[in-house]
Scaffold this motif. Structure first.
Motif, PDB file in Angstrom:
ATOM      1  N   SER A   1     -26.778 -28.940  -7.399  1.00 28.57           N
ATOM      2  CA  SER A   1     -25.449 -28.368  -7.527  1.00 28.57           C
ATOM      3  C   SER A   1     -24.387 -29.400  -7.155  1.00 28.57           C
ATOM      4  O   SER A   1     -24.544 -30.166  -6.221  1.00 28.57           O
ATOM      5  CB  SER A   1     -25.338 -27.144  -6.621  1.00 28.57           C
ATOM      6  OG  SER A   1     -24.074 -26.568  -6.741  1.00 28.57           O
ATOM      7  N   ARG A   2     -23.298 -29.411  -7.901  1.00 26.69           N
ATOM      8  CA  ARG A   2     -22.210 -30.351  -7.623  1.00 26.69           C
ATOM      9  C   ARG A   2     -21.259 -29.801  -6.575  1.00 26.69           C
ATOM     10  O   ARG A   2     -20.378 -30.501  -6.104  1.00 26.69           O
ATOM     11  CB  ARG A   2     -21.440 -30.633  -8.909  1.00 26.69           C
ATOM     12  CG  ARG A   2     -22.228 -31.450  -9.905  1.00 26.69           C
ATOM     13  CD  ARG A   2     -21.580 -31.312 -11.279  1.00 26.69           C
ATOM     14  NE  ARG A   2     -22.462 -31.761 -12.309  1.00 26.69           N
ATOM     15  CZ  ARG A   2     -23.476 -31.063 -12.809  1.00 26.69           C
ATOM     16  NH1 ARG A   2     -23.725 -29.863 -12.362  1.00 26.69           N
ATOM     17  NH2 ARG A   2     -24.236 -31.545 -13.747  1.00 26.69           N
ATOM     18  N   ILE A   3     -21.413 -28.523  -6.259  1.00 29.44           N
ATOM     19  CA  ILE A   3     -20.551 -27.898  -5.274  1.00 29.44           C
ATOM     20  C   ILE A   3     -21.423 -27.053  -4.347  1.00 29.44           C
ATOM     21  O   ILE A   3     -22.388 -26.435  -4.780  1.00 29.44           O
ATOM     22  CB  ILE A   3     -19.461 -27.042  -5.963  1.00 29.44           C
ATOM     23  CG1 ILE A   3     -18.458 -26.522  -4.955  1.00 29.44           C
ATOM     24  CG2 ILE A   3     -20.041 -25.926  -6.771  1.00 29.44           C
ATOM     25  CD1 ILE A   3     -17.191 -25.977  -5.576  1.00 29.44           C
ATOM     26  N   SER A   4     -21.110 -27.074  -3.087  1.00 29.40           N
ATOM     27  CA  SER A   4     -21.931 -26.349  -2.115  1.00 29.40           C
ATOM     28  C   SER A   4     -21.275 -25.017  -1.742  1.00 29.40           C
ATOM     29  O   SER A   4     -20.084 -24.804  -1.976  1.00 29.40           O
ATOM     30  CB  SER A   4     -22.122 -27.196  -0.856  1.00 29.40           C
ATOM     31  OG  SER A   4     -20.903 -27.309  -0.155  1.00 29.40           O
ATOM     32  N   GLU A   5     -22.080 -24.146  -1.144  1.00 38.07           N
ATOM     33  CA  GLU A   5     -21.538 -22.862  -0.687  1.00 38.07           C
ATOM     34  C   GLU A   5     -20.492 -23.080   0.397  1.00 38.07           C
ATOM     35  O   GLU A   5     -19.514 -22.333   0.478  1.00 38.07           O
ATOM     36  CB  GLU A   5     -22.666 -21.979  -0.152  1.00 38.07           C
ATOM     37  CG  GLU A   5     -23.540 -21.396  -1.234  1.00 38.07           C
ATOM     38  CD  GLU A   5     -24.599 -20.473  -0.662  1.00 38.07           C
ATOM     39  OE1 GLU A   5     -24.269 -19.663   0.230  1.00 38.07           O
ATOM     40  OE2 GLU A   5     -25.746 -20.567  -1.112  1.00 38.07           O
ATOM     41  N   ASP A   6     -20.704 -24.098   1.226  1.00 32.62           N
ATOM     42  CA  ASP A   6     -19.721 -24.395   2.273  1.00 32.62           C
ATOM     43  C   ASP A   6     -18.376 -24.778   1.664  1.00 32.62           C
ATOM     44  O   ASP A   6     -17.320 -24.387   2.179  1.00 32.62           O
ATOM     45  CB  ASP A   6     -20.217 -25.518   3.188  1.00 32.62           C
ATOM     46  CG  ASP A   6     -21.362 -25.067   4.071  1.00 32.62           C
ATOM     47  OD1 ASP A   6     -21.470 -23.840   4.330  1.00 32.62           O
ATOM     48  OD2 ASP A   6     -22.142 -25.932   4.507  1.00 32.62           O
TER      49      ASP A   6
END
Length: 96
Positions: free
Chosen positions: A2-7
């Motif tokens: 993923s290029r973006i995290s949940e954080d």
């Protein structure tokens, strides 16, 4: 990967003052990752011979020639003014 995290999603939601649940954070993470993937696909296009545009459709202003002509007589204009003096329309002062 993923290029973006949940954080990162939670951080942006916090900055935007949005309350999101854990399930929403997971959902938004996958949705934003899909959006970023699509945007990266656009970078693969060859745009060297494409002229820059500001709009998808060809737009141009069609304007008439600016031709000066005589205006209304001063007496006619002042007849509609609530207050006038010496051929001028008087307005309230706005200087503080």
């Amino acid at each position: 990967m993923s290029r973006i995290s949940e954080d990162q999603v939670k951080h942006v939601a916090h900055l935007a003052r949005l309350a999101i649940s854990e399930e929403e954070a997971v959902m938004f993470t996958s949705q934003l990752d899909a959006i970023i993937s699509f945007a990266e696909q656009l970078n693969e296009l060859d745009t060297d011979h494409v002229p820059p545009t500001t709009h998808v459709l060809p737009m141009k202003n069609i304007m008439r020639d600016d031709v000066s002509k005589e205006g209304l007589p001063v007496d006619e204009v002042l007849k509609n003014a609530p207050d006038h003096k010496n051929g001028q329309i008087r307005v309230p002062s706005i200087i503080e």
